[in-house]
Motif scaffolding. Structure first.
Motif, PDB file in Angstrom:
ATOM      1  N   LEU A 219       5.416  -5.311   2.106  1.00  0.00           N
ATOM      2  CA  LEU A 219       6.494  -5.288   1.106  1.00  0.00           C
ATOM      3  C   LEU A 219       6.113  -4.400  -0.080  1.00  0.00           C
ATOM      4  O   LEU A 219       6.958  -3.671  -0.617  1.00  0.00           O
ATOM      5  CB  LEU A 219       6.791  -6.711   0.636  1.00  0.00           C
ATOM      6  CG  LEU A 219       7.443  -7.644   1.676  1.00  0.00           C
ATOM      7  CD1 LEU A 219       7.533  -9.060   1.128  1.00  0.00           C
ATOM      8  CD2 LEU A 219       8.831  -7.135   2.057  1.00  0.00           C
ATOM      9  N   LEU A 220       4.846  -4.449  -0.476  1.00  0.00           N
ATOM     10  CA  LEU A 220       4.406  -3.630  -1.608  1.00  0.00           C
ATOM     11  C   LEU A 220       4.435  -2.139  -1.283  1.00  0.00           C
ATOM     12  O   LEU A 220       4.474  -1.304  -2.193  1.00  0.00           O
ATOM     13  CB  LEU A 220       2.994  -4.038  -2.035  1.00  0.00           C
ATOM     14  CG  LEU A 220       2.859  -5.375  -2.761  1.00  0.00           C
ATOM     15  CD1 LEU A 220       1.389  -5.689  -3.035  1.00  0.00           C
ATOM     16  CD2 LEU A 220       3.638  -5.359  -4.071  1.00  0.00           C
ATOM     17  N   SER A 221       4.410  -1.790   0.000  1.00  0.00           N
ATOM     18  CA  SER A 221       4.442  -0.369   0.363  1.00  0.00           C
ATOM     19  C   SER A 221       5.747   0.296  -0.065  1.00  0.00           C
ATOM     20  O   SER A 221       5.814   1.531  -0.128  1.00  0.00           O
ATOM     21  CB  SER A 221       4.235  -0.209   1.880  1.00  0.00           C
ATOM     22  OG  SER A 221       5.365  -0.701   2.593  1.00  0.00           O
ATOM     23  N   HIS A 222       6.769  -0.507  -0.374  1.00  0.00           N
ATOM     24  CA  HIS A 222       8.049   0.062  -0.821  1.00  0.00           C
ATOM     25  C   HIS A 222       8.039   0.395  -2.314  1.00  0.00           C
ATOM     26  O   HIS A 222       8.942   1.085  -2.787  1.00  0.00           O
ATOM     27  CB  HIS A 222       9.190  -0.906  -0.520  1.00  0.00           C
ATOM     28  CG  HIS A 222       9.441  -1.103   0.941  1.00  0.00           C
ATOM     29  ND1 HIS A 222      10.243  -0.268   1.687  1.00  0.00           N
ATOM     30  CD2 HIS A 222       8.977  -2.045   1.811  1.00  0.00           C
ATOM     31  CE1 HIS A 222      10.271  -0.688   2.946  1.00  0.00           C
ATOM     32  NE2 HIS A 222       9.512  -1.763   3.047  1.00  0.00           N
ATOM     33  N   VAL A 223       7.056  -0.132  -3.047  1.00  0.00           N
ATOM     34  CA  VAL A 223       7.037   0.096  -4.493  1.00  0.00           C
ATOM     35  C   VAL A 223       5.806   0.875  -4.951  1.00  0.00           C
ATOM     36  O   VAL A 223       5.747   1.320  -6.089  1.00  0.00           O
ATOM     37  CB  VAL A 223       7.121  -1.244  -5.265  1.00  0.00           C
ATOM     38  CG1 VAL A 223       8.445  -1.925  -4.990  1.00  0.00           C
ATOM     39  CG2 VAL A 223       5.966  -2.161  -4.892  1.00  0.00           C
ATOM     40  N   THR A 224       4.805   1.024  -4.078  1.00  0.00           N
ATOM     41  CA  THR A 224       3.620   1.796  -4.438  1.00  0.00           C
ATOM     42  C   THR A 224       3.068   2.464  -3.188  1.00  0.00           C
ATOM     43  O   THR A 224       3.398   2.072  -2.067  1.00  0.00           O
ATOM     44  CB  THR A 224       2.541   0.896  -5.084  1.00  0.00           C
ATOM     45  OG1 THR A 224       1.469   1.705  -5.561  1.00  0.00           O
ATOM     46  CG2 THR A 224       2.002  -0.108  -4.072  1.00  0.00           C
ATOM     47  N   ALA A 225       2.256   3.488  -3.380  1.00  0.00           N
ATOM     48  CA  ALA A 225       1.718   4.250  -2.252  1.00  0.00           C
ATOM     49  C   ALA A 225       0.563   3.492  -1.612  1.00  0.00           C
ATOM     50  O   ALA A 225      -0.495   3.312  -2.214  1.00  0.00           O
ATOM     51  CB  ALA A 225       1.245   5.622  -2.724  1.00  0.00           C
ATOM     52  N   ILE A 226       0.775   3.042  -0.371  1.00  0.00           N
ATOM     53  CA  ILE A 226      -0.257   2.347   0.394  1.00  0.00           C
ATOM     54  C   ILE A 226      -0.420   3.088   1.713  1.00  0.00           C
ATOM     55  O   ILE A 226       0.553   3.278   2.443  1.00  0.00           O
ATOM     56  CB  ILE A 226       0.135   0.881   0.643  1.00  0.00           C
ATOM     57  CG1 ILE A 226       0.177   0.129  -0.693  1.00  0.00           C
ATOM     58  CG2 ILE A 226      -0.843   0.203   1.594  1.00  0.00           C
ATOM     59  CD1 ILE A 226       0.566  -1.327  -0.576  1.00  0.00           C
ATOM     60  N   PRO A 227      -1.623   3.542   2.047  1.00  0.00           N
ATOM     61  CA  PRO A 227      -1.815   4.303   3.295  1.00  0.00           C
ATOM     62  C   PRO A 227      -1.715   3.404   4.519  1.00  0.00           C
ATOM     63  O   PRO A 227      -1.914   2.182   4.435  1.00  0.00           O
ATOM     64  CB  PRO A 227      -3.229   4.877   3.136  1.00  0.00           C
ATOM     65  CG  PRO A 227      -3.924   3.923   2.224  1.00  0.00           C
ATOM     66  CD  PRO A 227      -2.877   3.413   1.281  1.00  0.00           C
ATOM     67  N   ASP A 228      -1.416   4.012   5.658  1.00  0.00           N
ATOM     68  CA  ASP A 228      -1.275   3.211   6.873  1.00  0.00           C
ATOM     69  C   ASP A 228      -2.607   2.677   7.383  1.00  0.00           C
ATOM     70  O   ASP A 228      -2.641   1.851   8.294  1.00  0.00           O
ATOM     71  CB  ASP A 228      -0.578   4.024   7.970  1.00  0.00           C
ATOM     72  CG  ASP A 228      -1.236   5.368   8.208  1.00  0.00           C
ATOM     73  OD1 ASP A 228      -2.360   5.574   7.721  1.00  0.00           O
ATOM     74  OD2 ASP A 228      -0.630   6.215   8.884  1.00  0.00           O
ATOM     75  N   LEU A 229      -3.726   3.130   6.803  1.00  0.00           N
ATOM     76  CA  LEU A 229      -5.032   2.581   7.144  1.00  0.00           C
ATOM     77  C   LEU A 229      -5.264   1.219   6.475  1.00  0.00           C
ATOM     78  O   LEU A 229      -6.076   0.422   6.947  1.00  0.00           O
ATOM     79  CB  LEU A 229      -6.138   3.565   6.730  1.00  0.00           C
ATOM     80  CG  LEU A 229      -7.582   3.184   7.032  1.00  0.00           C
ATOM     81  CD1 LEU A 229      -7.814   3.100   8.540  1.00  0.00           C
ATOM     82  CD2 LEU A 229      -8.545   4.188   6.404  1.00  0.00           C
ATOM     83  N   ALA A 230      -4.543   0.941   5.382  1.00  0.00           N
ATOM     84  CA  ALA A 230      -4.770  -0.279   4.605  1.00  0.00           C
ATOM     85  C   ALA A 230      -4.546  -1.557   5.416  1.00  0.00           C
ATOM     86  O   ALA A 230      -5.365  -2.475   5.333  1.00  0.00           O
ATOM     87  CB  ALA A 230      -3.892  -0.272   3.352  1.00  0.00           C
ATOM     88  N   PRO A 231      -3.466  -1.692   6.203  1.00  0.00           N
ATOM     89  CA  PRO A 231      -3.295  -2.935   6.971  1.00  0.00           C
ATOM     90  C   PRO A 231      -4.422  -3.183   7.960  1.00  0.00           C
ATOM     91  O   PRO A 231      -4.852  -4.329   8.144  1.00  0.00           O
ATOM     92  CB  PRO A 231      -1.961  -2.719   7.696  1.00  0.00           C
ATOM     93  CG  PRO A 231      -1.251  -1.673   6.925  1.00  0.00           C
ATOM     94  CD  PRO A 231      -2.309  -0.788   6.370  1.00  0.00           C
ATOM     95  N   LEU A 232      -4.920  -2.128   8.592  1.00  0.00           N
ATOM     96  CA  LEU A 232      -6.002  -2.295   9.552  1.00  0.00           C
ATOM     97  C   LEU A 232      -7.278  -2.779   8.866  1.00  0.00           C
ATOM     98  O   LEU A 232      -7.946  -3.717   9.328  1.00  0.00           O
ATOM     99  CB  LEU A 232      -6.245  -0.976  10.274  1.00  0.00           C
ATOM    100  CG  LEU A 232      -7.003  -1.044  11.611  1.00  0.00           C
ATOM    101  CD1 LEU A 232      -6.267  -1.941  12.598  1.00  0.00           C
ATOM    102  CD2 LEU A 232      -7.165   0.344  12.187  1.00  0.00           C
ATOM    103  N   LEU A 233      -7.626  -2.164   7.735  1.00  0.00           N
ATOM    104  CA  LEU A 233      -8.808  -2.595   6.997  1.00  0.00           C
ATOM    105  C   LEU A 233      -8.608  -3.985   6.400  1.00  0.00           C
ATOM    106  O   LEU A 233      -9.554  -4.777   6.322  1.00  0.00           O
ATOM    107  CB  LEU A 233      -9.122  -1.586   5.892  1.00  0.00           C
ATOM    108  CG  LEU A 233      -9.615  -0.212   6.363  1.00  0.00           C
ATOM    109  CD1 LEU A 233      -9.795   0.724   5.179  1.00  0.00           C
ATOM    110  CD2 LEU A 233     -10.927  -0.343   7.122  1.00  0.00           C
ATOM    111  N   SER A 234      -7.377  -4.300   5.988  1.00  0.00           N
ATOM    112  CA  SER A 234      -7.104  -5.638   5.456  1.00  0.00           C
ATOM    113  C   SER A 234      -7.298  -6.698   6.531  1.00  0.00           C
ATOM    114  O   SER A 234      -7.839  -7.777   6.263  1.00  0.00           O
ATOM    115  CB  SER A 234      -5.669  -5.697   4.915  1.00  0.00           C
ATOM    116  OG  SER A 234      -5.488  -4.786   3.848  1.00  0.00           O
TER     117      SER A 234
END
Length: 812
Positions: A219-234
């Protein structure tokens, strides 16, 4: 809070279930909007890109390739009419797609050089209007399907696709690595607990923590820049810490049940002890992750948001949802055999025994030998780090079954190894002809081609003789920038994917020392405040650096030297990704601080109670080593499962973190740290008085509680003098008296109230300030130690102590 969650367990469970499904529904409805904001301001490659974007907007996007080869059994070439009739319609269809800037095929005068010398391999260039990370995956998949349709119509032709945008279309199904990691963790938990109910608790807590974290990040990816690598590392870090934090608390809760405590009191005690350590450890992980912000690389900002948020929610699940689940399960947290033994034999004695106790005693007897062996092991593993070379992996490192790897190999076969990483020299001023001649005369250059100028900007394509990942290509970039371009008098910049990768590695390397100093400094301050000692945080900092060196040594040996790489199915060897040290060091420092906190907090608790460093280190190691090693084994399984993720960066990070956690837990925290603490003695806990007065108080252990009255107080006590005494004899199991044993009366919080030595007949007598509950600790060097709770009423209490040789007990 723990007691409230335990008593209102259904409410807490419903709140978490509602949050998980509510966030999941919202995230699935909103979709994802991940963005890889990759900016390297003031670098030469960025200046080259800016010039290209201004003069050639249709070429400033990602350029991918379609490669085809006439099969070896076919006598013709790619120029044959039957080959062209299959390839040209597919290329024409791709050129008309929305989002494709242009397609240059080898059957036009402009692309005549795109056919190999033997005529068996050719390629077409597809230039998108956006960079690779901004090209929609649907468009990429359409391009792949259209190009591969030429291959399926008839035999004799191999068609492959390469490029950064194409690589995004061949990702494996998401969730595979997470499922394998959870399955492996479940096996380890079942072996550790022997109970399906207890096994399910850490798994369930981790699923809730990681699930809510991933949905919130989406959800936060719609309001700030989050790379697609972030979910995998999370997912990687969230599963590891979520399971481990729950494991520590459940282990403490089960211990309380086995000691005869009421399930509610056992849960509250577990949260008030291990739960505090979980909060502190989670905070250190978040601080280590936030250290990435000092690198000022915008690409990592979104990674910090996603991973930190997942860790926070995992800690929240462990401290609120877990006590509710403990309330629902009650005594079923224990196995059936443990419940039967508890009912038949009563509570177990509070002592550490088995392999953990024997290993702890062995470390105490030979600390120098243990320290030397541990340092030697870590030093040998750290040797490869001396040849660490940062760079960027490319499609030549992909698995041999992928289309990107096969396209890479075909291009290298037909046009030379340097063709996969061409350089783009972009010039806007000066003598372009002299610059081209200078580049052609430079060693390491295979081909040079100047494209027609536009708006005063000329792009010169330079193909090196070596592969993009080789050191010789890096040296060529330096030669062009530092020598060839200045000598020609032109105003030019060197760009292209290979140059961008080199600049990113340089920027990361320059900022890495500041990053390391920042996270070590913050961790030092946290441990300094928590344990009120200079040596404990200093030892932790040194151990973290040793673990980092050894784990990167393992990475270099596997991924840079290629040792055992085929077993992992991760392609061929190459340099270590430039962004990996920052991400991996953040995770490593955070996770290693977890183990340091859990280990040293138990030692510190014992030190506060007894002021005996040798006993504190021995008891702390004996009581925590098994759970720390179990937690580390779970993390290793979870991290290694990410080899199956299909993402090269996540796979390398998974292997590196698995090695780091294994070495940290099994070598450093189990051997080197306790050995060093034995050698340092009481100086482990030294802190200057002036500093002690100025530091804020942040206790990992629970605050001391006053003694609970065991019976009605004597009306004549009046608070003056001892209310009564505890007396008895200290004997061996054979009934022989033990002379000189140290017998100590402690409050429940660990404050020493009275201490005496037993006489020749083994007798002792201790003064008791008032009726209540206390701890009686007995220690004798030849016989080990023992601690027992005692309840004193309004009269003298007779309490005999029996010591067993080699026995080790704990003070809780």
């Amino acid at each position: 809070m723990a007691r409230w969650c335990y008593r209102h367990r259904l409410v807490v469970l419903l709140l978490w279930v509602g949050a998980l499904f509510g966030l999941g529904f919202s995230a699935s409805t909103a979709g994802t909007d991940y963005a890889n904001v990759f900016a390297l301001p003031n670098t030469d490659s960025t200046k080259a890109y800016d010039l290209m974007e201004k003069a050639f907007p249709e070429r400033a996007g990602d350029t991918d390739t379609v490669v085809w080869k006439v099969d070896d059994g076919h006598r013709g070439t790619v120029r044959d009419q039957d080959v062209r009739e299959r390839i040209e319609p597919a290329l024409a269809k791709i050129a008309k797609m929305d989002g494709v800037g242009e397609v240059v095929d080898p059957y036009t005068p402009r692309g005549a050089a795109q056919i190999s010398g033997d005529g068996r391999i050719a390629y077409a260039q597809i230039t998108f209007t956006e960079r690779a990370n901004a090209v929609p995956k649907e468009l990429v998949q359409d391009v792949v399907d259209t190009a591969r349709s030429a291959e399926t119509e008839a035999g004799g032709l191999q068609v492959e696709l390469g490029g950064q945008a194409i690589q995004r279309a061949q990702e494996p199904p998401t969730g595979l690595a997470e499922m394998v990691g959870l399955a492996a963790a479940a096996v380890v938990l079942f072996l550790a607990f022997g109970s399906l109910a207890a096994m399910s608790l850490p798994i369930g807590v981790a699923i809730f923590g990681v699930g809510t974290g991933l949905f919130t990040t989406q959800l936060l990816s719609h309001v700030t820049a989050i790379p697609d690598l972030a979910p995998l590392l999370s997912s990687l870090i969230g599963l590891g810490v979520g399971i481990d934090y729950a494991l520590f608390i459940v282990t403490r809760h089960r211990r309380g049940l086995l000691r005869g405590a009421d399930p509610e009191e056992a849960a509250v005690t577990a949260l008030n002890t291990s739960g505090r350590a979980v909060l502190f450890a989670g905070g250190t992980v978040c601080i280590a992750l936030a250290g990435m912000l000092v690198t000022n690389l915008r690409f990592l900002d979104g990674v910090v948001i996603g991973t930190s948020l997942t860790v926070v929610l995992s800690v929240l699940a462990a401290t609120t949802l877990l006590p509710a689940l403990l309330g629902l399960l009650g005594p079923r947290v224990l196995s059936r055999r443990q419940r039967r033994r508890l009912a038949a034999e009563g509570p177990e004695p509070e002592r550490a025994s088995g392999i953990a106790a024997r290993w702890s005693a062995g470390v105490q007897r030979r600390p120098r030998l243990v320290a030397v062996v541990a340092v030697a092991v870590m030093a040998v593993l750290a040797v490869p780090v001396l040849s660490l070379r940062l760079g960027a992996t490319d499609q030549g490192n992909d698995d041999t079954t992928t289309t990107t790897r096969q396209a890479y190999d075909l291009l290298a076969e037909g046009f030379g190894p340097g063709f996969n990483g061409p350089l783009q020299v972009v010039t806007s001023d000066g003598d372009t002809t002299a610059l081209v001649k200078g580049i052609e005369a430079t060693d390491g250059v295979a081909r040079v081609a100047a494209l027609p100028p536009a708006q005063g900007v000329t792009v010169i394509q330079v193909v090196p003789t070596t592969s993009p990942q080789s050191k010789e290509t890096d040296d060529l970039i330096d030669t062009l920038r530092d020598d060839v371009i200045p000598r020609s008098g032109a105003s030019a910049h060197v760009g292209g994917v290979t140059a961008v990768s080199k600049d990113f590695a340089s920027v990361t390397g320059d900022r890495l020392p500041l990053f390391v100093v920042t996270i070590i400094g913050l961790s030092f301050l946290l441990l300094l405040v928590a344990f009120r000692s200079l040596m404990v945080p200093l030892t932790a900092a040194v151990m973290n650096l040793i673990a980092a060196a050894a784990s990167f040594g393992v990475l270099v040996a596997i991924f840079q030297w290629g040792w055992g790489l085929d077993l992992l199915g991760l392609g061929k060897e190459g340099p270590i990704n430039a962004f990996l040290p920052v991400i991996m060091l953040s995770l490593l420092f955070g996770l290693s601080m977890d183990y340091q906190v859990f280990l040293v907090s138990r030692m510190h608790e014992e030190w506060v109670h007894t002021r005996d460093n040798a006993r504190a280190v021995r008891v702390g190691l004996a009581e925590t080593s098994r759970v720390i090693n179990s937690a580390a084994l779970i993390m290793v399984c979870v991290f290694l499962a990410f080899v199956l993720s299909g993402d090269a960066g996540a796979a390398v990070a998974g292997v590196g973190l698995a090695a780091a956690v294994a070495l940290d837990a099994f070598v450093l925290r189990t051997a080197l740290v306790p050995a060093v603490m034995h050698l340092l003695g009481g100086s482990n806990w030294w802190l200057p008085a002036w500093l002690d007065k100025r530091l804020p108080h942040l206790a990992v252990e629970p605050a001391e509680e006053p003694a609970a009255p065991a019976g009605p107080a004597r009306p004549d006590a009046g608070g003056e003098g001892p209310a009564t005494v505890v007396h008895g004899f200290v004997r061996t199991v054979d009934g022989d008296p033990v002379e000189g044993a140290e017998v100590t009366l402690l409050s429940q919080g660990g404050r020493t109230l009275d201490r005496v030595s037993s006489l020749a007949d083994g007798s002792y007598i201790l003064s008791v300030p008032s009726p209540g509950s206390y701890l009686l600790a007995t220690a004798a060097s030849a016989y080990g130690s023992r601690a027992r709770p005692v309840a004193v009423a309004d009269g003298p209490l007779v309490h005999d102590v029996e010591l067993t040789e080699g026995e080790m007990d704990t003070v809780n």
